[in-house]
Design a protein around this motif. Sequence first.
Motif, PDB file in Angstrom:
ATOM      1  N   THR A 113       0.869  -1.178   0.000  1.00  0.00           N
ATOM      2  CA  THR A 113       0.000   0.000   0.000  1.00  0.00           C
ATOM      3  C   THR A 113       0.910   1.233   0.000  1.00  0.00           C
ATOM      4  O   THR A 113       2.116   1.137   0.242  1.00  0.00           O
ATOM      5  CB  THR A 113      -0.889   0.040   1.258  1.00  0.00           C
ATOM      6  OG1 THR A 113      -0.042   0.165   2.422  1.00  0.00           O
ATOM      7  CG2 THR A 113      -1.726  -1.218   1.378  1.00  0.00           C
ATOM      8  N   SER A 114       0.332   2.380  -0.235  1.00  0.00           N
ATOM      9  CA  SER A 114       1.093   3.637  -0.213  1.00  0.00           C
ATOM     10  C   SER A 114       1.750   3.836   1.153  1.00  0.00           C
ATOM     11  O   SER A 114       2.905   4.265   1.259  1.00  0.00           O
ATOM     12  CB  SER A 114       0.152   4.805  -0.529  1.00  0.00           C
ATOM     13  OG  SER A 114       0.782   6.030  -0.315  1.00  0.00           O
ATOM     14  N   PHE A 115       1.019   3.482   2.225  1.00  0.00           N
ATOM     15  CA  PHE A 115       1.539   3.604   3.594  1.00  0.00           C
ATOM     16  C   PHE A 115       2.754   2.700   3.785  1.00  0.00           C
ATOM     17  O   PHE A 115       3.792   3.128   4.285  1.00  0.00           O
ATOM     18  CB  PHE A 115       0.435   3.239   4.585  1.00  0.00           C
ATOM     19  CG  PHE A 115       0.851   3.313   6.029  1.00  0.00           C
ATOM     20  CD1 PHE A 115       0.751   4.495   6.738  1.00  0.00           C
ATOM     21  CD2 PHE A 115       1.339   2.189   6.688  1.00  0.00           C
ATOM     22  CE1 PHE A 115       1.137   4.569   8.073  1.00  0.00           C
ATOM     23  CE2 PHE A 115       1.728   2.247   8.014  1.00  0.00           C
ATOM     24  CZ  PHE A 115       1.620   3.446   8.710  1.00  0.00           C
ATOM     25  N   LYS A 148       4.717   1.415   1.538  1.00  0.00           N
ATOM     26  CA  LYS A 148       5.807   1.852   0.667  1.00  0.00           C
ATOM     27  C   LYS A 148       6.593   3.004   1.303  1.00  0.00           C
ATOM     28  O   LYS A 148       7.812   3.091   1.169  1.00  0.00           O
ATOM     29  CB  LYS A 148       5.226   2.308  -0.678  1.00  0.00           C
ATOM     30  CG  LYS A 148       6.211   2.277  -1.836  1.00  0.00           C
ATOM     31  CD  LYS A 148       5.560   2.730  -3.140  1.00  0.00           C
ATOM     32  CE  LYS A 148       4.566   1.713  -3.648  1.00  0.00           C
ATOM     33  NZ  LYS A 148       4.009   2.093  -4.974  1.00  0.00           N
ATOM     34  N   SER A 149       5.879   3.891   2.013  1.00  0.00           N
ATOM     35  CA  SER A 149       6.527   5.046   2.644  1.00  0.00           C
ATOM     36  C   SER A 149       7.227   4.673   3.954  1.00  0.00           C
ATOM     37  O   SER A 149       8.319   5.172   4.244  1.00  0.00           O
ATOM     38  CB  SER A 149       5.489   6.140   2.935  1.00  0.00           C
ATOM     39  OG  SER A 149       4.901   6.600   1.751  1.00  0.00           O
ATOM     40  N   CYS A 150       6.584   3.807   4.737  1.00  0.00           N
ATOM     41  CA  CYS A 150       7.091   3.535   6.092  1.00  0.00           C
ATOM     42  C   CYS A 150       8.187   2.473   6.164  1.00  0.00           C
ATOM     43  O   CYS A 150       9.155   2.628   6.929  1.00  0.00           O
ATOM     44  CB  CYS A 150       5.942   3.118   7.002  1.00  0.00           C
ATOM     45  SG  CYS A 150       4.737   4.434   7.302  1.00  0.00           S
ATOM     46  N   CYS A 177       4.443   6.439  12.624  1.00  0.00           N
ATOM     47  CA  CYS A 177       3.783   6.074  11.361  1.00  0.00           C
ATOM     48  C   CYS A 177       2.294   6.375  11.498  1.00  0.00           C
ATOM     49  O   CYS A 177       1.563   5.664  12.184  1.00  0.00           O
ATOM     50  CB  CYS A 177       3.996   4.589  11.065  1.00  0.00           C
ATOM     51  SG  CYS A 177       5.718   4.146  10.794  1.00  0.00           S
ATOM     52  N   GLY A 227      -1.341   6.824   9.828  1.00  0.00           N
ATOM     53  CA  GLY A 227      -2.111   6.458   8.645  1.00  0.00           C
ATOM     54  C   GLY A 227      -3.543   6.100   8.986  1.00  0.00           C
ATOM     55  O   GLY A 227      -3.854   5.724  10.122  1.00  0.00           O
ATOM     56  N   SER A 259      -4.883   1.196   6.239  1.00  0.00           N
ATOM     57  CA  SER A 259      -3.853   1.687   5.311  1.00  0.00           C
ATOM     58  C   SER A 259      -2.654   0.747   5.222  1.00  0.00           C
ATOM     59  O   SER A 259      -1.811   0.874   4.337  1.00  0.00           O
ATOM     60  CB  SER A 259      -3.372   3.085   5.736  1.00  0.00           C
ATOM     61  OG  SER A 259      -2.856   3.054   7.063  1.00  0.00           O
ATOM     62  N   ILE A 295       5.952  10.045   9.598  1.00  0.00           N
ATOM     63  CA  ILE A 295       5.435   9.755   8.258  1.00  0.00           C
ATOM     64  C   ILE A 295       3.917   9.757   8.333  1.00  0.00           C
ATOM     65  O   ILE A 295       3.324   9.004   9.108  1.00  0.00           O
ATOM     66  CB  ILE A 295       5.927   8.392   7.743  1.00  0.00           C
ATOM     67  CG1 ILE A 295       7.458   8.382   7.683  1.00  0.00           C
ATOM     68  CG2 ILE A 295       5.345   8.084   6.365  1.00  0.00           C
ATOM     69  CD1 ILE A 295       8.043   7.043   7.354  1.00  0.00           C
ATOM     70  N   GLN A 296       3.280  10.609   7.552  1.00  0.00           N
ATOM     71  CA  GLN A 296       1.824  10.685   7.545  1.00  0.00           C
ATOM     72  C   GLN A 296       1.297  10.405   6.150  1.00  0.00           C
ATOM     73  O   GLN A 296       1.717  11.020   5.188  1.00  0.00           O
ATOM     74  CB  GLN A 296       1.353  12.070   8.020  1.00  0.00           C
ATOM     75  CG  GLN A 296       1.622  12.302   9.502  1.00  0.00           C
ATOM     76  CD  GLN A 296       1.041  13.616  10.002  1.00  0.00           C
ATOM     77  OE1 GLN A 296       1.512  14.683   9.657  1.00  0.00           O
ATOM     78  NE2 GLN A 296       0.016  13.517  10.824  1.00  0.00           N
ATOM     79  N   LYS A 297       0.403   9.412   6.051  1.00  0.00           N
ATOM     80  CA  LYS A 297      -0.162   9.047   4.743  1.00  0.00           C
ATOM     81  C   LYS A 297      -1.683   9.090   4.805  1.00  0.00           C
ATOM     82  O   LYS A 297      -2.263   8.720   5.803  1.00  0.00           O
ATOM     83  CB  LYS A 297       0.300   7.648   4.334  1.00  0.00           C
ATOM     84  CG  LYS A 297       1.783   7.524   4.104  1.00  0.00           C
ATOM     85  CD  LYS A 297       2.307   8.423   3.030  1.00  0.00           C
ATOM     86  CE  LYS A 297       1.861   8.003   1.635  1.00  0.00           C
ATOM     87  NZ  LYS A 297       2.377   8.841   0.553  1.00  0.00           N
TER      88      LYS A 297
END
Length: 203
Positions: free
Chosen positions: A23-25, A27-29, A41, A43, A47, A201-203
């Motif tokens: 997920t986008s979350f 992938k970022s975290c 983290c 989200g 997420s 990190i905020q998604k």
Amino acid sequence: MAFKKLHPHILESFERLSIDSPTSFEKSCIPVIKSGANVFCIGAKDSGKTTTLIITTLQKLKCEAVGNAPRAVVIVENKEKVLELYNAFLNYTKYSTLRVYASYEQLHIDVQKSEIYMGIDILITTPKTLHKLFLSNGVSISELKICSIDDAEFLSVKSETTSLITTAASIKKCQFVIYAEKMHPQLKRLENHFMEHSKIIQK
């Protein structure tokens, strides 16, 4: 497979569980957590916070049992959350040597101490239970590599936060990762305790 540079056992688990891409979350975290930083983290529900927690814990422990003392601790709100996350972990650790242990207040402390003494890798527990185990020499935190807190909104309760801060003060050289839906002021204040130099990190 869109997940990169993860332990082969984790990739095999994805295949078995029909997980194709992050997920986008996630992938970022995941890369930031893998770097070893303390991370908040943040989200939305569904997420991918729980999957991120499990993946990064397994990655940190290289998907194998080592020694007797836990190398990862996951802190959640209550018995229900402990058992829910315990079962989620078992989906990924099924064909590995990793030992996951569910710990909660309703289980007699002496039973927990004797079972933990037999050797575990991942301890899933609540702040008060962890504090009680620590005070009674029921768990060694000398080998801890990563401590994650899932659905951390419950830390708005002062007694829970106090138990966590007190125990965390005795943990050296450990990575802390906090998962929540929103960045509450109570969470932000943890930067003054064990979340120093943390990334958000905020998604």
